[in-house]
Design a protein around this motif. Structure first.
Motif, short mmCIF file in Angstrom:
data_model
loop_
_atom_site.label_atom_id
_atom_site.label_comp_id
_atom_site.label_asym_id
_atom_site.label_seq_id
_atom_site.Cartn_x
_atom_site.Cartn_y
_atom_site.Cartn_z
N GLY A 1 -4.83 -1.04 -7.81
CA GLY A 1 -5.80 0.04 -7.95
C GLY A 1 -5.34 1.26 -7.18
N SER A 2 -5.89 2.41 -7.56
CA SER A 2 -5.58 3.68 -6.89
C SER A 2 -6.60 3.93 -5.79
CB SER A 2 -5.59 4.83 -7.89
OG SER A 2 -5.54 6.08 -7.22
N HIS A 3 -6.13 4.19 -4.56
CA HIS A 3 -7.08 4.41 -3.48
C HIS A 3 -7.66 5.82 -3.48
CE1 HIS A 3 -3.69 6.15 -1.20
NE2 HIS A 3 -3.04 5.03 -1.38
N ALA A 4 -7.29 6.63 -4.49
CA ALA A 4 -7.91 7.94 -4.66
C ALA A 4 -9.17 7.84 -5.53
CB ALA A 4 -6.93 8.92 -5.30
N GLN A 5 -9.37 6.72 -6.19
CA GLN A 5 -10.50 6.57 -7.10
C GLN A 5 -11.75 6.09 -6.37
OE1 GLN A 5 -9.12 3.94 -10.21
NE2 GLN A 5 -8.07 5.57 -11.31
N ALA A 6 -12.89 6.59 -6.82
CA ALA A 6 -14.17 6.16 -6.25
C ALA A 6 -14.37 4.66 -6.50
CB ALA A 6 -15.31 6.95 -6.88
N GLY A 7 -14.89 3.99 -5.51
CA GLY A 7 -15.16 2.56 -5.65
C GLY A 7 -13.96 1.67 -5.45
N LEU B 1 0.84 -1.19 0.00
CA LEU B 1 0.00 0.00 0.00
C LEU B 1 0.88 1.24 0.00
CD1 LEU B 1 -2.79 1.30 0.14
CD2 LEU B 1 -2.73 1.01 2.63
N GLY B 2 0.88 1.96 -1.14
CA GLY B 2 1.67 3.17 -1.26
C GLY B 2 0.84 4.41 -1.01
N ASN B 3 1.41 5.56 -1.34
CA ASN B 3 0.71 6.83 -1.13
C ASN B 3 -0.45 7.03 -2.09
OD1 ASN B 3 2.24 8.13 1.06
ND2 ASN B 3 3.94 7.99 -0.37
N THR B 4 -0.43 6.35 -3.23
CA THR B 4 -1.52 6.50 -4.20
C THR B 4 -2.11 5.18 -4.66
OG1 THR B 4 0.10 6.59 -6.01
CG2 THR B 4 -0.66 8.69 -5.10
N ARG B 5 -1.35 4.09 -4.59
CA ARG B 5 -1.83 2.82 -5.15
C ARG B 5 -1.68 1.68 -4.15
NH1 ARG B 5 0.98 0.55 -8.98
NH2 ARG B 5 -0.68 -0.24 -10.31
#
Length: 249
Positions: A28-34, A7-11
């Motif tokens: 996946g990017s944890h900034a994205q909805a869903g 788990l990185g800062n964006t993905r």
């Protein structure tokens, strides 16, 4: 089978590991909805194969907690990887070991296990990180710099009138858009190459260049001979998990 999560800062990047072998991956990017629902869907499909879960995180604590909760929903609570001063033949060079990101540390463990030292391990993610590893496993330290994307965004913020069109990469650009594109990318290349040269001077030996991270691909055509190992952090996490569970460890 082990579930590994980087788990990185964006993905977030996940893999199922059979020993050291990665047999299935998801990202996946944890900034994205869903994002969490997408993760849950992938986990549900693999749940029957998962015996234990390992997590390495440099993300904010609230993001880490949310991801850990989803991982825990399909099996045992994830075990967190923590940086240690000495492990698997690697000696951390930071004065304060806890300041070294766990992702960088795991990448060093994997590079050492592959016998790549002396080497420069460069990762392009939310930042460009560079670490120097000697053949005997000593980590000399590293550098942290903006990625080419971050450099461009900082330049646009300081000079809003600049064109935002993407240009071509060239040794000497003949237009503003290409000048920005080339300057930002080649600055990263120059930093990696300078680090490799300094390590070669220190080690008195040829130095391998190891490139990793989700943003690494655009650098590859411009970097001298190198190894591209996109799953290096997950490889290190697999090694750490395996070593931690050995009798007597």
């Amino acid at each position: 089978m082990r579930l590994l999560a980087d788990l990185g800062n964006t993905r977030l990047k996940c893999a199922l590991a059979d020993g050291r072998k990665l047999v299935a991956t998801w990202a996946g990017s944890h900034a994205q909805a869903g994002f969490l629902d997408d993760l849950q869907g992938w986990l549900a499909g693999e749940a029957a194969m998962i015996g234990e879960t390992w997590l390495a995180s440099v993300a904010r604590e609230e993001v880490t907690a949310a991801v850990a909760a989803r991982l825990e929903s399909i099996g045992p609570s994830p075990r967190r990887a923590r940086v240690s001063a000495q492990a698997l033949g690697v000696t951390v060079g930071y004065e304060r070991v806890d300041e070294l990101g766990v992702d960088r540390w795991l990448a060093l463990l994997a590079a050492r296990a592959r016998g790549l030292g002396p080497c420069i391990v460069a990762s392009v993610g939310s930042a460009l990180t560079i670490d120097a590893l000697l053949a005997d496993g000593r980590h000399l330290g590293g550098l942290i710099a903006p990625t080419p994307d971050a450099m461009r965004e900082a330049l646009y913020a300081r000079a809003p009138a600049l064109p935002r069109a993407r240009g071509e990469i060239a040794a000497f650009a003949t237009g503003t858009a290409s000048g920005i594109e080339s300057g930002c990318l080649l600055a990263s290349i120059a930093l990696i190459e300078r680090s490799a040269a300094r390590l070669a001077d220190h080690a008195g030996a040829r130095v391998a260049r190891v490139l990793s991270g989700g943003g690494a691909q655009p650098l590859r055509p411009w970097l001298d001979e190198h190894r591209f190992l996109p799953d290096l952090v997950l490889e290190g996490l697999a090694l750490w998990a395996q070593a931690t569970l050995l009798p007597g460890d």
